[in-house]
Enzyme design. Sequence first.
Site, PDB file in Angstrom:
ATOM      1  N   ASP A 283       0.862  -1.174   0.000  1.00 48.62           N
ATOM      2  CA  ASP A 283       0.000   0.000   0.000  1.00 48.62           C
ATOM      3  C   ASP A 283       0.907   1.236   0.000  1.00 48.62           C
ATOM      4  O   ASP A 283       2.051   1.192   0.388  1.00 48.62           O
ATOM      5  CB  ASP A 283      -0.948  -0.013   1.215  1.00 48.62           C
ATOM      6  CG  ASP A 283      -2.088   0.970   1.035  1.00 48.62           C
ATOM      7  OD1 ASP A 283      -3.049   0.907   1.797  1.00 48.62           O
ATOM      8  OD2 ASP A 283      -2.019   1.790   0.095  1.00 48.62           O
TER       9      ASP A 283
HETATM   10  C1  GLC Z   1      -4.076   4.520  -0.179  1.00 43.73           C
HETATM   11  C2  GLC Z   1      -4.967   3.432   0.360  1.00 43.73           C
HETATM   12  C3  GLC Z   1      -5.214   2.327  -0.613  1.00 43.73           C
HETATM   13  C4  GLC Z   1      -5.218   2.889  -2.015  1.00 43.73           C
HETATM   14  C5  GLC Z   1      -3.808   3.352  -2.317  1.00 43.73           C
HETATM   15  C6  GLC Z   1      -3.678   3.956  -3.722  1.00 43.73           C
HETATM   16  O1  GLC Z   1      -3.253   5.011   0.831  1.00 43.73           O
HETATM   17  O2  GLC Z   1      -4.641   2.850   1.616  1.00 43.73           O
HETATM   18  O3  GLC Z   1      -6.457   1.699  -0.250  1.00 43.73           O
HETATM   19  O4  GLC Z   1      -5.628   1.900  -2.938  1.00 43.73           O
HETATM   20  O5  GLC Z   1      -3.337   4.281  -1.349  1.00 43.73           O
HETATM   21  O6  GLC Z   1      -4.434   5.128  -3.796  1.00 43.73           O
END
Ligand code: GLC
Length: 751
Positions: A283
């Site tokens: 993430d």
């Molecule tokens: C964010 C979220 C995740 C998301 C990613 C890309 O911090 O935790 O759910 O898909 O970044 O935007």
Amino acid sequence: MNNIIKYSLFFLTLLFISCAQHDKSNNNQEQIEKNIDALIRKMTLEEKLGQMNQITSYLNIEDLSNLIKKGETGSILNETDPVRINALQRVAMEESRLGIPILFARDVIHGFKTIFPIPLGQAASFNPLLVETGARISAIEASSVGIKWTFAPMIDISRDPRWGRIAEGFGEDTYLTSVMGAASIKGYQGDSLNGRTSIAACAKHFVGYGAVEGGRDYNSTHLSERLLRNVFLPPFEAAVQAGVATFMTSFNDNDGIPSTGNRFILEDILRKEWGFKGFVVSDWASVSEMITHGFAADDADAAMKAINAGVDMEMVSGTYIKEAKQLVGANKVKESTIDNAVRDILRIKYMLGLFDNPYVETNQPNTFYANNHLASAKQAAIESAILLKNDQQTLPIKSNIKTIAIVGPMANAPYEQLGTWIFDGEKEYTQTPLKAIKKLVGNEVQIIYEPGLAYSRDNNSTTITPAVTAASKADLILAFVGEESILSGEAHCLADLDLQGKQSELISALKNTGKPLVTIVMAGRPLTIEKEIEQSDAVLYCFHPGTMGGPAIADLLWGKEVPSGKTPMTFPKKVGQIPAYYSHNNTGRPANRSETLLHNIPIEAGQTSLGCTSFYLDAGFDPLYPFGYGLSYTTFQYGEPTLSSTQLKENDVLTVRVELQNTGNYDATEVVQLYVQDKVGSTTRPVKELKRFMRVPLKAGEKRYVSFELPIKELAFWNIDMKYKVEPGEFNLWVAPDSQSGTPIMFKVVS
Ligand code: GLC
């Protein structure tokens, strides 16, 4: 030629075709693996690390092109301009050394342009097909600009509405979330990943993120392996079984180990136990955040721990591309590990068909907000709405109501109504309740609109007076309250779940007019609105209903549609009750609802006089509303369930039948729920767990039998020996309208 020969030839032909297709797909897979091996043999270590490096798009296309030309990235998120996507892809295909296509990604959580209710709202529909359709439409719209990967479904179980991301998931229940997650994946990925409108789905956030301590985002979690396996992991296993292409690690450290560095979950469980063949992405910056966690000393250490744990692709923190070559040189990371990661990534790119069709057709018809998309979004909003209260059949609105006051900050809030995680949805297309009601009633009903408050956090109570004046002139008040969209979603947690600003004062003032008061709530989570519910004659809970929330709510209020939604998670009376969830353990001293509560405690009451059970003096035990709860404009009567047997073995299938009658005056749909309790286990077991549900439409007066098939194997759990077993013994079973109703019937599992 007699029939026997004819039918035999027919079935032989069918068999040949299916084998051929099976062989074809196997041959395709074999060919893909051969292509991958051949490509990896050509790749330099730098090029391999490039495939493992995901960057977020930015304006300067020259710099982006140079990165791609050098093979320093294999995936870009947050680029949605099809012309730019094709230009960047052309650089990858024609100017980089090996011509490996870029995988373009975007968060398409509950719609791309056409916005559906937030996933928590969609969960309230208990309709997997509706969720699948929403994901399919989202994929059609997103793929039309070149997006081929989305970071959804979010299938984190959570029992804490303080957590802002509760809005993004499917609520507190393992079975409901498993079913909805699999439906989402089917919708996004379509029948085949290489479909023109298919996009790779992503099961996130792996794992346990919904149990952050205190409901505060990014916080630590403390889940035992047994609780992980019995409650938090099953939706992810269901995602693997549904063929999900990718996984995303979660930000939390569980039991001291950040998921992004947790080899036990990423390798032992995900790949070895479940056989996952896709790839894992971290993430946002969670690789380098392991330094902040205090789990890694620096970028090199973080990269080493993430790669060796099984994180194939790093989102935006750039440690792999910076450090991994030296790590391989120092033998801290094996090149075979790198090869495996690249193999997983290339496999999904091949399965998406990107090598053969890397470009997006820019001349395809615009599918954004297509009528059928809007119609599906409206149906989703209709089925996501939960009727919590309806005294004196206030709803549906009767024909003698000729003047209606529409008040509240959410009545005409096109941006807020869309909910959290909306990057590409446009408020200009939102149909609000105010507009939809005016359109629906035309000149039949006089509408007086006075917002009363400008937005949900508005503390300016001076504007309440005009709303009260309007209400005084009306036959009925429709009060639209709740949350601005920014108050839920990532990092948007609340310690207090009461209505924000002066909304509660507004409701009280409206109540004091003595007019019938219908309160409609649009929010990203359950709110502690016991007082407002008491003051209202009827309450419709719509979460954030998306683009078509207005027409859906209008149809529901006027009875063109009948509410069928059920609470996808427990609604607490007070924040202090959290975590409050139906599938809790019994404890040694369960509440008996006859405890002495705060206002009834005698002065100088004796130490043990109030009831020594598990409850709150000031809130009792029961929540405001239990899981699975929702009313209708009609009433339903459940017959006594009958079981195919009351003594079964592990390999048996239990058939449960119940007669259901619509005993009211409206055609309507009931969500029939089947719960089971394992009365005695080698470990304590929940007082009940949802095992099946079904939406049952019935015309007024109609009755029919509803039947469920429940394989006894599905009563297995991770037991005292950490083995997944069905343990013989007595079980209770309920078929009911919610998690608190019904009378159990007992059956036995025998070895
Ligand atoms: C964010 C979220 C995740 C998301 C990613 C890309 O911090 O935790 O759910 O898909 O970044 O935007």
